[in-house]
Enzyme design. Structure first.
Site, PDB file in Angstrom:
ATOM      1  N   TYR A   1      40.972  32.616  45.999  1.00  8.80           N
ATOM      2  CA  TYR A   1      42.057  32.816  46.963  1.00  8.80           C
ATOM      3  C   TYR A   1      41.661  32.090  48.240  1.00  8.80           C
ATOM      4  O   TYR A   1      40.850  32.566  49.021  1.00  8.80           O
ATOM      5  CB  TYR A   1      42.280  34.294  47.268  1.00  8.80           C
ATOM      6  CG  TYR A   1      42.708  35.154  46.104  1.00  8.80           C
ATOM      7  CD1 TYR A   1      43.231  34.607  44.938  1.00  8.80           C
ATOM      8  CD2 TYR A   1      42.592  36.538  46.178  1.00  8.80           C
ATOM      9  CE1 TYR A   1      43.621  35.414  43.876  1.00  8.80           C
ATOM     10  CE2 TYR A   1      42.985  37.347  45.127  1.00  8.80           C
ATOM     11  CZ  TYR A   1      43.496  36.781  43.979  1.00  8.80           C
ATOM     12  OH  TYR A   1      43.871  37.600  42.939  1.00  8.80           O
TER      13      TYR A   1
ATOM     14  N   LEU B   1      54.399  45.062  41.844  1.00  8.84           N
ATOM     15  CA  LEU B   1      55.782  45.199  42.292  1.00  8.84           C
ATOM     16  C   LEU B   1      56.699  44.184  41.610  1.00  8.84           C
ATOM     17  O   LEU B   1      57.779  43.884  42.111  1.00  8.84           O
ATOM     18  CB  LEU B   1      55.861  45.061  43.817  1.00  8.84           C
ATOM     19  CG  LEU B   1      55.166  46.194  44.583  1.00  8.84           C
ATOM     20  CD1 LEU B   1      55.154  45.913  46.077  1.00  8.84           C
ATOM     21  CD2 LEU B   1      55.860  47.521  44.308  1.00  8.84           C
TER      22      LEU B   1
END
Length: 283
Positions: A60, A207
């Site tokens: 990341y 989500l």
């Protein structure tokens, strides 16, 4: 009652609703966000709110998310568990290269130790199994790092039930990180295996990456109104209710959105509401 904590690896209690750091970097998890200065505030707020599981990865950024964690939170609270991942090399915002040779895994782990400013990584997860390297060699490298005290617990990312079953005799597996959410339950068999074996399951895209639309959105909105909650909070509450080994780590670059996500831990779904959500199908 939905359990609030999980005993990771049998010895590290964590609150099941954690925080993921991917959204602290730029598009494609590449480079900094435009508002990089918000990242330390979000991380500190997460810990202030009681988060004890921070999920990050060496690619990341690359490297940036781990550096931000150390910048914001080091020296770390005694109860904070830092999970990171290795085994994938990034060369652009869309290029991911699996790298599972033992010497590469060792080098990546040691680089993460330096960026995180720790002597031991609480949870080190193999970001992808390398199809060109025997599983025994990959897990053997991580087991050796564990014996040396550089890793406390070992995890796997994006595995099948068969791969997890093969891995268990090779190394102690404390966690699995597969995609799983209200509308994507392709890893249901992996989750069931984790539950039987007491392995933490850290669902990525908890989500549904913004896909909570259509009939799913209507059902979520109806239940959300009853709880005076948001659609996202209901989706997270469903994960916490679905299995005691599920430990979602939703990410965000916003303090306000972070607070909203963490408040999902206070949403108690009824059995009837859970059945409605269980019956939802992908749009």
């Amino acid at each position: 009652m939905t359990p609030e904590t999980f005993l990771l690896g049998g010895d590290r209690p964590v609150r099941r609703l954690g925080f993921g750091t991917a959204q602290l970097t730029g598009p494609g998890y590449w480079g900094p966000r435009g508002e990089r200065s918000d990242a330390p505030a979000v991380l500190r707020r997460a810990v202030e709110r009681g988060v004890t599981l921070i999920d990050t990865a060496d690619n990341y950024g690359p490297g940036l998310a781990e550096e931000l964690v150390a910048e914001a939170l080091h020296p770390y609270p005694a109860d904070l568990v830092i999970a990171t991942k290795g085994g994938v090399v990034r060369t652009s915002d869309s290029a991911w290269h699996i790298a599972g040779r033992p010497e590469r895994l060792r080098a990546m782990c040691e680089a993460s130790l330096r960026r995180l400013r720790v002597e031991t990584i609480d949870l080190y997860q193999l970001h992808r199994l390398d199809p060109d390297v025997p599983m025994a060699e990959q897990l053997g490298a991580l087991a050796e790092l564990r014996r040396e005290g550089k890793i406390r617990h070992i995890g796997l990312d994006s595995v099948t039930p068969e791969q997890l079953t093969r891995a268990l005799p090779l190394a102690p597996i404390a966690s699995v990180q597969n995609r799983f959410n209200l509308l994507d339950r392709g890893s249901e068999a992996v989750l069931d295996l984790c539950q039987r074996r007491g392995i933490a399951f850290l669902p990525w895209f908890p989500l549904a990456n913004g896909a909570l639309t259509g009939d799913a959105a209507d059902a979520l909105d109806e239940i959300a109104r009853h709880h005076r909650a948001s659609r996202s909070q209901i989706a997270l509450a469903w994960l916490l209710h679905r299995s005691p080994v599920l430990c979602p780590t939703p990410g965000t670059g916003s303090v306000g959105h972070l607070d909203e996500n963490l408040d999902a831990a206070h949403v108690a779904l009824s059995d009837a509401e859970s059945k409605v959500l269980d019956a939802l199908q992908p749009a």
